[in-house]
Design a protein around this motif. Sequence first.
Motif, mmCIF file in Angstrom:
data_model
loop_
_atom_site.group_PDB
_atom_site.id
_atom_site.type_symbol
_atom_site.label_atom_id
_atom_site.label_comp_id
_atom_site.label_asym_id
_atom_site.label_seq_id
_atom_site.Cartn_x
_atom_site.Cartn_y
_atom_site.Cartn_z
ATOM 1 N N GLU A 57 2.068 11.052 8.262
ATOM 2 C CA GLU A 57 1.593 9.823 7.371
ATOM 3 C C GLU A 57 2.436 8.820 7.177
ATOM 4 O OE1 GLU A 57 0.591 9.989 2.805
ATOM 5 O OE2 GLU A 57 -1.036 11.046 3.653
ATOM 6 N N ASP A 58 1.799 7.558 7.639
ATOM 7 C CA ASP A 58 2.646 6.434 7.527
ATOM 8 C C ASP A 58 2.302 5.612 6.161
ATOM 9 O OD1 ASP A 58 4.247 6.619 9.847
ATOM 10 O OD2 ASP A 58 2.578 5.971 10.979
ATOM 11 N N GLN A 59 3.332 5.228 5.311
ATOM 12 C CA GLN A 59 3.275 4.559 4.130
ATOM 13 C C GLN A 59 3.712 3.005 3.731
ATOM 14 O OE1 GLN A 59 2.408 6.585 0.417
ATOM 15 N NE2 GLN A 59 3.892 4.917 -0.676
ATOM 16 N N ILE A 60 2.812 2.141 3.710
ATOM 17 C CA ILE A 60 3.588 0.832 3.222
ATOM 18 C C ILE A 60 3.012 0.788 1.896
ATOM 19 C CG2 ILE A 60 3.469 0.064 5.680
ATOM 20 C CD1 ILE A 60 1.311 -2.044 4.650
ATOM 21 N N GLU A 61 4.214 -0.096 1.195
ATOM 22 C CA GLU A 61 3.962 -0.363 -0.241
ATOM 23 C C GLU A 61 4.662 -1.742 -0.710
ATOM 24 O OE1 GLU A 61 5.666 1.331 -4.576
ATOM 25 O OE2 GLU A 61 5.010 2.890 -2.870
ATOM 26 N N LYS A 101 -5.812 5.178 3.523
ATOM 27 C CA LYS A 101 -6.158 5.089 2.141
ATOM 28 C C LYS A 101 -5.535 3.893 1.589
ATOM 29 C CE LYS A 101 -6.469 10.190 1.686
ATOM 30 N NZ LYS A 101 -6.021 11.412 0.884
ATOM 31 N N LEU A 102 -6.060 3.238 0.615
ATOM 32 C CA LEU A 102 -5.580 2.056 0.157
ATOM 33 C C LEU A 102 -5.854 1.889 -1.345
ATOM 34 C CD1 LEU A 102 -4.650 -0.994 0.768
ATOM 35 C CD2 LEU A 102 -7.309 -1.740 0.753
ATOM 36 N N ASN A 103 -4.638 1.798 -1.657
ATOM 37 C CA ASN A 103 -4.695 1.694 -3.521
ATOM 38 C C ASN A 103 -4.026 0.339 -3.694
ATOM 39 O OD1 ASN A 103 -2.388 2.370 -5.874
ATOM 40 N ND2 ASN A 103 -4.334 3.330 -6.310
ATOM 41 N N ILE A 104 -4.781 -0.253 -4.639
ATOM 42 C CA ILE A 104 -4.520 -1.543 -5.103
ATOM 43 C C ILE A 104 -4.356 -1.587 -6.765
ATOM 44 C CG2 ILE A 104 -4.913 -4.032 -5.278
ATOM 45 C CD1 ILE A 104 -6.397 -3.462 -2.532
ATOM 46 N N SER A 152 3.435 -5.709 5.284
ATOM 47 C CA SER A 152 2.162 -5.228 5.945
ATOM 48 C C SER A 152 1.882 -5.740 7.277
ATOM 49 C CB SER A 152 1.158 -6.041 4.952
ATOM 50 O OG SER A 152 1.069 -7.529 5.200
ATOM 51 N N GLY A 153 3.145 -6.549 7.956
ATOM 52 C CA GLY A 153 2.894 -7.123 9.171
ATOM 53 C C GLY A 153 1.977 -8.156 9.366
ATOM 54 N N MET A 154 1.559 -8.818 8.376
ATOM 55 C CA MET A 154 0.476 -9.994 8.492
ATOM 56 C C MET A 154 1.058 -11.038 7.679
ATOM 57 S SD MET A 154 -2.999 -8.079 8.274
ATOM 58 C CE MET A 154 -2.422 -6.842 7.202
ATOM 59 N N PRO A 155 2.326 -11.514 7.837
ATOM 60 C CA PRO A 155 2.892 -12.505 7.078
ATOM 61 C C PRO A 155 1.990 -14.098 7.444
ATOM 62 C CG PRO A 155 4.335 -12.300 8.776
ATOM 63 C CD PRO A 155 3.205 -11.074 8.945
ATOM 64 N N ILE A 178 -0.666 0.008 -1.984
ATOM 65 C CA ILE A 178 0.164 1.201 -1.158
ATOM 66 C C ILE A 178 -1.094 1.462 -0.151
ATOM 67 C CG2 ILE A 178 0.695 3.629 -1.205
ATOM 68 C CD1 ILE A 178 1.456 3.132 -4.317
ATOM 69 N N GLY A 179 -0.609 1.245 1.210
ATOM 70 C CA GLY A 179 -1.501 1.715 2.457
ATOM 71 C C GLY A 179 -0.761 2.993 2.837
ATOM 72 N N ARG A 180 -1.893 3.827 3.126
ATOM 73 C CA ARG A 180 -1.332 5.217 4.148
ATOM 74 C C ARG A 180 -2.313 5.306 5.080
ATOM 75 N NH1 ARG A 180 -1.091 8.738 -1.229
ATOM 76 N NH2 ARG A 180 -3.271 8.944 -0.522
ATOM 77 N N GLN A 181 -1.593 5.403 6.327
ATOM 78 C CA GLN A 181 -2.515 6.131 7.344
ATOM 79 C C GLN A 181 -2.027 7.481 7.999
ATOM 80 O OE1 GLN A 181 -1.200 2.596 9.677
ATOM 81 N NE2 GLN A 181 -3.029 1.661 9.311
#
Length: 142
Positions: free
Chosen positions: A20-24, A136-139, A48-51, A9-12
């Motif tokens: 706040e933008d979040q990708i999961e 914020k990055l949560n792995i 994530s935009g990085m395939p 989970i990445g939040r910006q």
Amino acid sequence: MKDIMLKIIGRQVSTDSANEDQIEFVTEGKIFEKDKATYLVYEESEVSGMPGCKTSLKLMGDTIKMKRFGDSVGLDTVIEFQKGRRYEGFYDTPFGAIEMEVLTNDLVNNLTPDGKGSIDIDYHVSLKGLSEGRSKLNIQII
């Protein structure tokens, strides 16, 4: 080397707004020990935009070094996270490399020796002349 599943989970939060933008996403990965460090390696995705890009996290003591490499990045990107420390490097874009500065606000490594748990990283990033923001990055290993 052990196969694992990761929930990332990445939040910006941009500095000039309260948005706040979040990708999961959930992905397969591997965890292993080498030279007294723990490594997590996983493939990035369309989300994530990085395939086509791999991310490697090297966890050692109170430091986490993130490295992104692969066909979709022209220049390997390396970021080092350590609470209270600044890291300077370069971030690759389709238009070329940009100077980057990362300040780690907080870093919590709750991984257990058997490969369970989570990592939380709270940091500010500045891409010289383009943008500044807090991420914020949560792995989680699930």
